[in-house]
Design a protein around this motif. Structure first.
Motif, short mmCIF file in Angstrom:
data_model
loop_
_atom_site.label_atom_id
_atom_site.label_comp_id
_atom_site.label_asym_id
_atom_site.label_seq_id
_atom_site.Cartn_x
_atom_site.Cartn_y
_atom_site.Cartn_z
N PRO A 193 5.24 25.05 33.32
CA PRO A 193 6.71 25.15 33.73
C PRO A 193 7.27 26.51 33.58
O PRO A 193 8.13 26.91 34.35
CB PRO A 193 7.60 24.06 33.33
N ASN A 194 6.80 27.22 32.46
CA ASN A 194 7.55 28.59 32.15
C ASN A 194 6.23 29.70 32.47
O ASN A 194 6.59 30.82 31.78
CB ASN A 194 7.96 28.51 30.80
N GLY A 195 5.22 29.20 32.88
CA GLY A 195 4.22 30.31 32.99
C GLY A 195 4.87 31.41 34.37
O GLY A 195 5.47 31.21 35.00
N TYR A 196 4.18 32.52 34.10
CA TYR A 196 4.20 33.60 35.27
C TYR A 196 3.66 33.25 36.40
O TYR A 196 2.60 32.48 36.50
CB TYR A 196 3.89 35.11 34.58
N ILE A 197 3.93 33.91 37.48
CA ILE A 197 3.43 33.54 38.79
C ILE A 197 2.06 34.18 38.97
O ILE A 197 1.74 35.34 38.70
CB ILE A 197 4.39 34.17 39.99
N ILE B 165 4.88 38.76 37.34
CA ILE B 165 6.03 38.20 37.76
C ILE B 165 6.40 36.99 37.28
O ILE B 165 5.71 36.11 37.40
CB ILE B 165 6.14 38.37 39.29
N LEU B 166 7.79 36.87 36.53
CA LEU B 166 8.05 35.51 36.07
C LEU B 166 8.95 34.95 37.03
O LEU B 166 9.10 33.62 37.02
CB LEU B 166 8.78 35.80 34.94
N ASP C 50 -1.37 30.71 21.74
CA ASP C 50 -0.94 32.38 22.13
C ASP C 50 -0.57 32.16 23.86
O ASP C 50 -1.30 31.81 24.48
CB ASP C 50 -2.07 33.12 21.90
N ASP C 51 0.95 32.20 24.00
CA ASP C 51 1.23 32.38 25.49
C ASP C 51 1.30 33.74 25.90
O ASP C 51 2.11 34.53 25.36
CB ASP C 51 2.64 31.86 25.53
#
Length: 295
Positions: A108-112, A276-277, A268-269
């Motif tokens: 859900p918080n990953g970058y595009i 782009i977030l 590790d994220d």
């Protein structure tokens, strides 16, 4: 459809709060708010399809964030405008670039992930007197009417109308309010009178550490001017402006450096530079008569 609960609008993971509490000189205030003049040459068009001139921009080739914002104030002040009635609606339409559903569910918080995305169109109608609001995302129209346990946060429009100079904007920003106000959200989710929009840009032009990115790209792959600040050391949170008309056209969050973040499980994220977030394009902002109207 009608809803009986509390009206809420999907909130993104992060949004930038524009810093408005800044010093403002009398000369800057006078330069930032420009009176509406007669249009002589059509240079571009607004959301109603009416043309206006871009001849006479204060900075034909802006070289800094402050100069871009001064141009934006000039362009905003030249829009045609009629004050809306209390029973009319602000209509805001936007398109947001999002990851595919399955990936978004797991990250859900990953970058595009470019090449594995979808575009969500959202529509919102807010009545000027704040008594009715409606939203439409993914084809589901929901109408909310105040009363009982139904409520939502909406700024008083008469109060906003009085913010017609940068100094007034800064003073208002320092006041206690019934709910939190994000300046980027206000600019993208309200339909403001020209002098008010110009006053916000005039105030922003005086801020420190506002970064100009002349090579930002919008959701359609077309060029844009990005103005923003670096947060958390690696995220540039930008408002996007059209490089010809200097109108606000969207917002985005982009990584300007590689970043490693270890989550609570020790994983590790990693966010690579250029990722782009968040990316949203504002496609329409007009006054309409009824819920469902888009023209």
């Amino acid at each position: 459809m009608e809803s009986g609960g509390v009206a809420t609008v999907r909130a993104p993971r992060k949004r930038w709060v524009w810093p408005l509490r800044v010093a403002l000189t009398a000369a800057a205030a006078a330069a930032a708010v420009i009176g509406v003049v007669a249009v002589e040459n059509i240079g571009t068009v607004d959301d109603s399809g009416k043309g206006y001139s871009t001849v006479g921009l204060p900075f034909p080739k802006p070289a800094s964030a402050a100069e871009v914002l001064t141009n934006a104030a000039w362009a905003a002040a030249h829009r045609e405008w009629t004050d809306p009635r209390p029973d009319q609606f602000m209509y805001n339409e936007a398109r947001e670039l999002r990851n595919e559903k399955a990936y978004e569910r797991d990250h859900p918080n990953g970058y595009i992930r470019i090449g594995h995305t979808r575009t969500i169109t959202s529509q919102q109608w807010k009545r000027i007197d704040a008594e009715v609001m409606a939203t439409n995302e993914s084809g589901q129209l929901e109408v909310f009417r105040k009363g009982g346990n139904v409520t939502w946060g909406q700024l008083n429009y008469d109060e906003l109308k009085r913010l017609d100079t940068p100094a007034k904007v800064i003073a208002w920003d320092g006041l206690d309010k019934a709910f939190g106000v994000r300046m980027d959200a206000l600019l993208g989710q309200y339909v403001l009178p020209p002098k008010v929009e110009a006053a916000f840009y005039g105030a922003l032009a005086q801020g420190k550490d506002v970064r100009l990115n002349p090579d930002a790209i919008n959701i359609d792959g077309r060029p844009a001017l990005g103005l923003g600040r670096v947060e958390e050391g690696y995220i540039a949170q930008e408002l996007l402006f059209d490089p010809v008309s200097y109108r606000l056209i969207g917002e985005r969050m982009v990584a300007i450096a590689d970043h490693h973040n270890t989550d609570e499980r020790g994983n590790d994220d990693f966010t690579p530079k250029g990722a782009i977030l968040r990316q949203v394009i504002y496609t329409k902002a007009i006054i309409v008569d009824n819920v469902g109207d888009t023209q």
